[in-house]
Design a protein around this motif. Structure first.
Motif, PDB file in Angstrom:
ATOM      1  N   SER A 326       0.834  -1.201   0.000  1.00 35.06           N
ATOM      2  CA  SER A 326       0.000   0.000   0.000  1.00 35.06           C
ATOM      3  C   SER A 326       0.873   1.257   0.000  1.00 35.06           C
ATOM      4  N   GLN A 327       2.031   1.186   0.690  1.00 32.20           N
ATOM      5  CA  GLN A 327       2.935   2.342   0.683  1.00 32.20           C
ATOM      6  C   GLN A 327       3.471   2.588  -0.726  1.00 32.20           C
ATOM      7  N   ASP A 328       3.801   1.487  -1.423  1.00 31.84           N
ATOM      8  CA  ASP A 328       4.299   1.635  -2.794  1.00 31.84           C
ATOM      9  C   ASP A 328       3.244   2.289  -3.675  1.00 31.84           C
ATOM     10  N   ALA A 329       1.979   1.838  -3.480  1.00 35.05           N
ATOM     11  CA  ALA A 329       0.895   2.398  -4.290  1.00 35.05           C
ATOM     12  C   ALA A 329       0.743   3.889  -3.995  1.00 35.05           C
ATOM     13  N   ILE A 330       0.887   4.250  -2.721  1.00 39.15           N
ATOM     14  CA  ILE A 330       0.765   5.662  -2.344  1.00 39.15           C
ATOM     15  C   ILE A 330       1.898   6.477  -2.978  1.00 39.15           C
ATOM     16  N   THR A 331       3.103   5.897  -2.983  1.00 38.48           N
ATOM     17  CA  THR A 331       4.232   6.607  -3.593  1.00 38.48           C
ATOM     18  C   THR A 331       3.968   6.845  -5.077  1.00 38.48           C
ATOM     19  N   VAL A 332       3.469   5.799  -5.749  1.00 42.58           N
ATOM     20  CA  VAL A 332       3.173   5.950  -7.185  1.00 42.58           C
ATOM     21  C   VAL A 332       2.133   7.057  -7.382  1.00 42.58           C
ATOM     22  N   ARG A 333       1.080   7.023  -6.533  1.00 47.52           N
ATOM     23  CA  ARG A 333       0.032   8.039  -6.638  1.00 47.52           C
ATOM     24  C   ARG A 333       0.615   9.442  -6.421  1.00 47.52           C
ATOM     25  N   ASP A 334       1.440   9.581  -5.366  1.00 47.04           N
ATOM     26  CA  ASP A 334       2.005  10.898  -5.053  1.00 47.04           C
ATOM     27  C   ASP A 334       2.884  11.410  -6.185  1.00 47.04           C
ATOM     28  N   GLU A 335       3.676  10.477  -6.741  1.00 45.72           N
ATOM     29  CA  GLU A 335       4.543  10.892  -7.844  1.00 45.72           C
ATOM     30  C   GLU A 335       3.707  11.339  -9.022  1.00 45.72           C
ATOM     31  N   PHE A 336       2.621  10.586  -9.265  1.00 48.51           N
ATOM     32  CA  PHE A 336       1.758  10.935 -10.391  1.00 48.51           C
ATOM     33  C   PHE A 336       1.151  12.327 -10.182  1.00 48.51           C
ATOM     34  N   ILE A 337       0.654  12.562  -8.961  1.00 47.33           N
ATOM     35  CA  ILE A 337       0.047  13.862  -8.665  1.00 47.33           C
ATOM     36  C   ILE A 337       1.064  14.981  -8.866  1.00 47.33           C
ATOM     37  N   SER A 338       2.271  14.745  -8.381  1.00 50.75           N
ATOM     38  CA  SER A 338       3.297  15.771  -8.474  1.00 50.75           C
ATOM     39  C   SER A 338       3.609  16.095  -9.945  1.00 50.75           C
ATOM     40  N   VAL A 339       3.839  15.035 -10.742  1.00 50.28           N
ATOM     41  CA  VAL A 339       4.185  15.249 -12.156  1.00 50.28           C
ATOM     42  C   VAL A 339       3.007  15.868 -12.898  1.00 50.28           C
ATOM     43  N   ALA A 340       1.796  15.285 -12.677  1.00 49.36           N
ATOM     44  CA  ALA A 340       0.622  15.765 -13.415  1.00 49.36           C
ATOM     45  C   ALA A 340       0.353  17.242 -13.100  1.00 49.36           C
ATOM     46  N   SER A 341       0.430  17.624 -11.818  1.00 49.10           N
ATOM     47  CA  SER A 341       0.105  19.012 -11.497  1.00 49.10           C
ATOM     48  C   SER A 341       1.142  19.979 -12.077  1.00 49.10           C
ATOM     49  N   HIS A 342       2.413  19.533 -12.076  1.00 50.29           N
ATOM     50  CA  HIS A 342       3.443  20.388 -12.692  1.00 50.29           C
ATOM     51  C   HIS A 342       3.198  20.558 -14.182  1.00 50.29           C
ATOM     52  N   GLU A 343       2.884  19.436 -14.835  1.00 57.35           N
ATOM     53  CA  GLU A 343       2.682  19.454 -16.284  1.00 57.35           C
ATOM     54  C   GLU A 343       1.450  20.267 -16.677  1.00 57.35           C
ATOM     55  N   LEU A 344       0.435  20.255 -15.772  1.00 61.06           N
ATOM     56  CA  LEU A 344      -0.817  20.967 -16.113  1.00 61.06           C
ATOM     57  C   LEU A 344      -0.672  22.475 -15.943  1.00 61.06           C
ATOM     58  N   LYS A 345       0.219  22.854 -15.026  1.00 62.70           N
ATOM     59  CA  LYS A 345       0.309  24.265 -14.640  1.00 62.70           C
ATOM     60  C   LYS A 345       0.600  25.178 -15.851  1.00 62.70           C
ATOM     61  N   THR A 346       1.612  24.852 -16.619  1.00 65.74           N
ATOM     62  CA  THR A 346       2.024  25.733 -17.716  1.00 65.74           C
ATOM     63  C   THR A 346       0.937  25.900 -18.791  1.00 65.74           C
ATOM     64  N   PRO A 347       0.408  24.789 -19.362  1.00 61.74           N
ATOM     65  CA  PRO A 347      -0.632  25.003 -20.395  1.00 61.74           C
ATOM     66  C   PRO A 347      -1.858  25.743 -19.872  1.00 61.74           C
ATOM     67  N   VAL A 348      -2.272  25.469 -18.632  1.00 57.58           N
ATOM     68  CA  VAL A 348      -3.457  26.149 -18.100  1.00 57.58           C
ATOM     69  C   VAL A 348      -3.188  27.651 -17.945  1.00 57.58           C
ATOM     70  N   THR A 349      -1.973  27.979 -17.485  1.00 58.78           N
ATOM     71  CA  THR A 349      -1.636  29.407 -17.364  1.00 58.78           C
ATOM     72  C   THR A 349      -1.700  30.087 -18.725  1.00 58.78           C
ATOM     73  N   SER A 350      -1.189  29.393 -19.742  1.00 61.21           N
ATOM     74  CA  SER A 350      -1.186  30.048 -21.055  1.00 61.21           C
ATOM     75  C   SER A 350      -2.593  30.107 -21.645  1.00 61.21           C
ATOM     76  N   VAL A 351      -3.424  29.077 -21.412  1.00 59.96           N
ATOM     77  CA  VAL A 351      -4.821  29.141 -21.895  1.00 59.96           C
ATOM     78  C   VAL A 351      -5.530  30.313 -21.220  1.00 59.96           C
ATOM     79  N   LYS A 352      -5.262  30.491 -19.914  1.00 61.23           N
ATOM     80  CA  LYS A 352      -5.902  31.578 -19.172  1.00 61.23           C
ATOM     81  C   LYS A 352      -5.489  32.933 -19.759  1.00 61.23           C
ATOM     82  N   MET A 353      -4.217  33.015 -20.075  1.00 60.50           N
ATOM     83  CA  MET A 353      -3.714  34.280 -20.629  1.00 60.50           C
ATOM     84  C   MET A 353      -4.402  34.583 -21.968  1.00 60.50           C
ATOM     85  N   PHE A 354      -4.473  33.565 -22.838  1.00 63.06           N
ATOM     86  CA  PHE A 354      -5.115  33.765 -24.152  1.00 63.06           C
ATOM     87  C   PHE A 354      -6.610  34.078 -23.998  1.00 63.06           C
ATOM     88  N   THR A 355      -7.249  33.487 -22.993  1.00 67.10           N
ATOM     89  CA  THR A 355      -8.674  33.754 -22.752  1.00 67.10           C
ATOM     90  C   THR A 355      -8.861  35.244 -22.429  1.00 67.10           C
TER      91      THR A 355
END
Ligand code: ADP
Length: 559
Positions: A326-355
């Motif tokens: 279960s700890q391994d699964a949590i680590t995978v989840r946390d890593e995913f959240i960390s990477v996904a949120s970082h990756e989402l930040k830039t495109p969303v900021t630029s979409v907001k700017m263009f909006t």
């Protein structure tokens, strides 16, 4: 009158003497205390005792007789402990036997014309044999009890250790060390890995040099997986092995060569037991207990204790493996959240700017419809940005990297600003600020604003039918406090602590009534903790909740 007449009499009348002894024993024990199921067995022992007395009833045979009754006493002691008899039951048996012998000899007239010297010698010999027997029974009884006690103590200590940790490799090592020297001279634990290779995870002996020597030896030795005895066999069959007495012949059979035989002899094994560790009904390892220098011998009771220990150790290993999974699964989840949120930040900021650029353009050309759509789009993008920001915060908290920009700030003003913005998001609710602190507080104003934003947003979200949310500000000598009260759905007491945990939600994620991720309060809790404060809730289902936090005016002075 001679020895041979008494000898003959004892041999011929062993059964009737035994019956007389039993009769007296029964009378004294008031019947009910005698264990009927063992009658025949112990009657046979009594008959044998009389016959053996007769056999050695001669001064010349005294040494041999004493030797016999010493080992017979040990045997009787062990059996009676295993049968669960009391020490009184067994020792009294020998006393009544002695009395019955004399009574019967007298009744048969054998004591009438015996010389004083012969009488004295006969009495000495019979007395010595019965006393030897009794004292050996008592001694063995005591030893056996001590052993059972030490086994039980060991089991209790080991169980405590097993349930106290989830790191099973260290735990097994501790257990092996606990076994030595209490119940074994050597204790080793072997575990199979996922590939089916065997690893020695623990070796214990009271001399560290011997441990180092054993480890070296284990490295050199190749495991014969097809061996018909020993750890490989226990792993294959899942059955324990008990060797109460290791003989030299056995060592000769086991040894693969002369070298190994020399080595086995040098260890000086006297007794061995090997018990399997089992997970999901499959053997996953084994614990080996070895007696050598102390010359102790294991018996069935020891094996039962060892098996019980192995069962408990197996449960601990299973728990630890589940936990690790279960700890391994949590680590995978946390890593995913960390990477996904970082990756989402830039495109969303630029979409907001263009909006925003598009919205401005639409305003300039007077396209009202486009302006209205783009305003809605901007609002949704704000929500998305907030969500990404929250997820980033969770990752940062997990990594211990949440940054704070601390300085003195106007507490009331910070909160009022947050409330003004939030008021614009709701038409139904009135956000009412009561009281003031007038305090300048040391901390991160933006983070404190984030907490208030979260608590008030929740108050709005979880009170869809209410009209007011009250935000009360107060202060005492050292602390400022904020209470956010709503009149919404509330919650049961069992959730009061858990809602501050990561991803905990009172409603499960399939319930679409109140969407959310269950991370807002977790982040808020962390922010308040970092300001040396506390965050808590009081709530009644159906009536509403009050979330409160209190922080010191200057955290630096409290730490
Ligand atoms: P989210 O609201 O996104 O689920 P939070 O961490 O903010 O996450 O809250 C955790 C849980 O606590 C919520 O899912 C909800 O069940 C409960 N909760 C929070 N605030 C309130 C409130 N004001 N009234 C009732 N329940 C609440």
């Amino acid at each position: 009158m001679s020895y041979s007449t008494i000898k003959q009499y004892l041999t011929n009348h062993a059964d009737s003497i035994q019956k007389e002894a039993t009769r007296q024993h029964k009378k004294n024990l008031k019947e009910k205390n005698l264990r009927v199921e063992f009658f025949v067995k112990y009657q046979k022992h009594h008959i044998q005792t009389i016959e053996e007395i007769a056999k050695y009833l001669n001064e010349k045979h005294l040494t041999k007789g004493v030797a016999f009754f010493t080992s017979y006493g040990e045997k009787l002691g062990k059996e009676s402990v295993q049968d669960g008899l009391t020490i009184e039951e067994v020792i009294d048996g020998t006393i009544y036997l002695k009395q019955a012998i004399w009574q019967k000899l007298k009744q048969a007239g054998l004591l009438e014309d015996i010389s004083l010297e012969d009488f004295y010698t006969t009495s000495q010999i019979i007395g010595t044999y019965i006393d030897t027997l009794a004292s050996k029974i008592a001694f063995t009884f005591h030893k056996q009890r001590q052993r059972i006690e030490s086994n039980l103590n060991f089991l209790a200590d080991a169980s405590k250790i097993l349930s106290s940790s989830l790191d099973y490799q260290t735990t097994l090592n501790t257990i092996a060390n606990l076994a030595v020297p209490e119940i074994a001279d050597w204790c080793t634990v072997d575990l199979l890995d996922t590939k089916g290779d065997l690893h020695h995870v623990a070796v214990a002996h009271k001399d560290p040099k011997r441990i180092a020597w054993a480890r070296e030896l284990q490295k050199k030795q190749r495991i014969n997986h097809d061996a018909t005895s020993g750890v490989p066999n226990v792993l294959r069959t899942g059955e324990s092995e008990l060797y109460p007495h290791i003989t030299d012949d056995m060592l000769v059979t086991i040894a693969k060569n002369h070298e190994e035989l020399k080595l086995l002899r040098s260890i000086g094994f006297t007794s061995v037991m090997i018990v399997p560790l089992v997970s999901k009904k499959k053997p996953i390892g084994a614990i080996t207990f070895v007696n050598a220098e102390t010359k102790r011998n294991y018996n069935q009771a020891d094996l039962r204790m060892a098996e019980e220990l192995a069962t408990r150790a197996s449960v601990a290993i299973e728990n630890a493996q589940l936990y690790k999974g279960s700890q391994d699964a949590i680590t995978v989840r946390d890593e995913f959240i960390s990477v996904a949120s970082h990756e989402l930040k830039t495109p969303v900021t630029s979409v907001k700017m263009f909006t925003q650029v598009l919205k401005k353009h639409s305003q300039q050309i007077g396209d009202k419809k486009a302006v209205s759509h783009l305003t809605k789009m901007d609002k949704q993008l704000n929500k998305l940005t907030e969500l990404i920001y929250d997820l980033l915060n969770v990752s940062k908290i997990q990594a211990g990297k949440m940054e704070f920009e601390n300085k003195m700030f106007d507490f009331d003003k910070t909160i009022q600003e947050v409330i003004v913005v939030l008021q614009q998001t709701t038409e139904k609710h009135m956000l009412i600020i009561e009281g003031e602190t007038g305090a300048k507080v040391y901390g991160d104003a933006e983070r404190i604003g984030q907490v208030v934003n979260n608590l008030v947003s929740n108050a709005i979200k979880y009170s869809p039918k209410a009209e007011n949310v009250i935000i009360k500000l107060s202060k005492n000598k050292k602390n400022v406090q904020v209470d956010v009260q709503d009149f919404g759905i509330g919650m049961a007491k069992e959730h009061f602590k858990k809602i501050f945990e990561r991803f905990y939600r009172v409603y499960d994620s399939n319930d679409k009534t109140f969407p959310g991720l269950g991370i807002g309060l977790y982040i808020s809790g962390e922010i308040i903790k970092r300001h040396c404060g506390k965050l808590w809730v009081k709530s009644t289902p159906g009536k509403g909740s009050t979330f409160s936090f209190s922080i010191p005016i200057d955290c630096r002075q409290t730490t």
